[in-house]
Design an enzyme around this catalytic site. Structure first.
Site, PDB file in Angstrom:
ATOM      1  N   PRO A  94       0.828  -1.219   0.000  1.00  0.00           N
ATOM      2  CA  PRO A  94       0.000   0.000   0.000  1.00  0.00           C
ATOM      3  C   PRO A  94       0.852   1.254   0.000  1.00  0.00           C
ATOM      4  O   PRO A  94       1.843   1.359   0.737  1.00  0.00           O
ATOM      5  CB  PRO A  94      -0.795  -0.125   1.311  1.00  0.00           C
ATOM      6  CG  PRO A  94      -0.873  -1.596   1.562  1.00  0.00           C
ATOM      7  CD  PRO A  94       0.437  -2.155   1.074  1.00  0.00           C
ATOM      8  N   CYS A  95       0.461   2.220  -0.837  1.00  0.00           N
ATOM      9  CA  CYS A  95       1.289   3.414  -1.013  1.00  0.00           C
ATOM     10  C   CYS A  95       0.783   4.622  -0.241  1.00  0.00           C
ATOM     11  O   CYS A  95       1.458   5.649  -0.176  1.00  0.00           O
ATOM     12  CB  CYS A  95       1.364   3.769  -2.503  1.00  0.00           C
ATOM     13  SG  CYS A  95      -0.237   4.219  -3.215  1.00  0.00           S
ATOM     14  N   GLN A  96      -0.412   4.515   0.368  1.00  0.00           N
ATOM     15  CA  GLN A  96      -1.022   5.700   0.965  1.00  0.00           C
ATOM     16  C   GLN A  96      -0.146   6.354   2.033  1.00  0.00           C
ATOM     17  O   GLN A  96      -0.153   7.570   2.201  1.00  0.00           O
ATOM     18  CB  GLN A  96      -2.389   5.341   1.566  1.00  0.00           C
ATOM     19  CG  GLN A  96      -3.438   4.961   0.538  1.00  0.00           C
ATOM     20  CD  GLN A  96      -3.403   3.483   0.201  1.00  0.00           C
ATOM     21  OE1 GLN A  96      -2.437   2.787   0.507  1.00  0.00           O
ATOM     22  NE2 GLN A  96      -4.473   2.991  -0.415  1.00  0.00           N
ATOM     23  N   ALA A  97       0.608   5.549   2.773  1.00  0.00           N
ATOM     24  CA  ALA A  97       1.437   6.104   3.852  1.00  0.00           C
ATOM     25  C   ALA A  97       2.563   6.973   3.340  1.00  0.00           C
ATOM     26  O   ALA A  97       3.152   7.758   4.091  1.00  0.00           O
ATOM     27  CB  ALA A  97       2.009   4.958   4.699  1.00  0.00           C
ATOM     28  N   PHE A  98       2.879   6.864   2.041  1.00  0.00           N
ATOM     29  CA  PHE A  98       4.001   7.606   1.474  1.00  0.00           C
ATOM     30  C   PHE A  98       3.562   8.641   0.445  1.00  0.00           C
ATOM     31  O   PHE A  98       4.393   9.334  -0.130  1.00  0.00           O
ATOM     32  CB  PHE A  98       4.998   6.641   0.831  1.00  0.00           C
ATOM     33  CG  PHE A  98       5.413   5.529   1.748  1.00  0.00           C
ATOM     34  CD1 PHE A  98       6.180   5.778   2.865  1.00  0.00           C
ATOM     35  CD2 PHE A  98       4.990   4.227   1.512  1.00  0.00           C
ATOM     36  CE1 PHE A  98       6.561   4.756   3.730  1.00  0.00           C
ATOM     37  CE2 PHE A  98       5.363   3.193   2.356  1.00  0.00           C
ATOM     38  CZ  PHE A  98       6.141   3.467   3.479  1.00  0.00           C
TER      39      PHE A  98
END
Length: 325
Positions: free
Chosen positions: A71-75
């Site tokens: 998942p990319c949302q944290a970055f």
């Protein structure tokens, strides 16, 4: 070749690698709708839920490749860039535990470029875990990691590089970081991720196709003489003749603009058009979901989180070439 897919989504990897003759060992996906797609498309492939709850030692030495689109949302900017303070960001570190248990010959990882510039040096922590370093690696001389590079340690050699989907035949700009890791005594990840010039020196620039697929502005597009354009409703300008087009500012998808008439019209792309935009076959996400045909909403979200299929196929072909050596 055999592969294990973590954070499988709707399986860009399988769509890319099935034509290469590769076979999936298992998938791991926690989201309900992508799980429905996987169950429909790959009914005979074991499907795990939360990858953190799986004992990956049971798959030791059973896969040549592990691919992970964490998942990319944290970055990402949209996800507030909480990095490793976000549970989704910590999944990058959970990936390392699975990787060390499975011990494949090749590891392929994908995320947004934002992972290269977090305040907590998330990418340096990730690289350290991959190569077997005792402390987080530090970017050379500045706070942001470069767009491409190589590191090595006692466990693995690792290469990373930002690639843009538009250079692989799909009509969208989609820049992502791709990481390739190989055991210290295995293949050279630079041979997979980087190309060579005539002198045999590695370089990182992809040659753009002769016919430009994406454009930086509406004026740039108009000069091309084309009549149809696709834009990202969040990132690209939506102004023509000093008037904004009727697309809501909260629209999370892409938009289609028709210039064939004197008054350009805009509309949201259909799920099928989004499938094509990512390189999937038509109807890939049109599966039964909760006892009825899948609605557009889940299909848009799943496709937005997917990887561009032609790009993943290019990487698979280069991995396969190294495997055959």
């Amino acid at each position: 070749m055999k592969y294990i897919s973590l954070f499988s989504g709707i399986e860009s990897a399988s769509a890319a690698w099935e034509p290469l003759g590769w076979n999936p060992v298992c998938f791991a996906e926690i989201e309900p709708f992508p799980r429905a797609v996987l169950a429909h498309r790959f009914p005979n492939v074991p499907l795990h839920d939360d990858m953190r709850q799986v004992d990956w030692h049971q798959y030791r030495d059973q896969a040549d490749v592990v691919v992970a689109g964490a998942p990319c949302q944290a970055f990402s900017v949209a996800g507030a860039r909480q990095s490793l303070d976000d549970d989704r960001g910590n999944l990058t570190l959970a990936t390392l535990e699975a990787l060390n248990a499975i011990r494949p010959e090749f590891f392929l990882f994908e995320n947004v470029p934002g992972i290269l510039s977090t305040k907590d040096n998330a990418f340096g922590c990730f690289l350290a875990g991959l190569v077997g370093a005792g402390a987080p690696l530090q970017p050379p001389g500045r706070c942001r990691w470069t767009d491409a590079g190589l590191v090595s340690g006692p466990d693995r050699r690792v290469a990373w590089r930002i690639l843009d989907a538009q250079h692989f035949g799909v009509p969208q700009r989609r820049r992502r970081v791709f990481v390739v890791g190989c055991p210290r005594t295995g293949a050279d990840p630079a041979e997979i991720l980087f190309e060579k010039n005539k002198r045999g020196v590695h370089f990182t620039a992809i040659r753009k196709e002769k016919k430009k697929i994406t454009f930086d502005s509406v004026e740039d597009f108009k000069k091309s003489g084309r009549k149809i354009i696709t834009i990202n409703a969040r990132e690209d300008p939506i102004f023509i003749y000093d008037k904004s087009l009727p697309i809501g500012k909260m629209d999370m998808g892409h938009a289609f603009i028709d210039f064939s008439s004197s008054h350009p019209k805009a509309r949201r792309l259909t799920p099928t058009e989004c499938e094509r935009l990512q390189g999937f076959s038509d109807g890939w996400t049109q599966v039964p979901y909760r006892n009825k045909p899948a609605a557009d909403g889940p299909r848009y979200k799943a496709l937005g989180n997917a990887m561009a299929v032609p790009l993943i196929r290019w990487l698979g072909e280069r991995i396969g070439a190294q495997y055959e050596r």
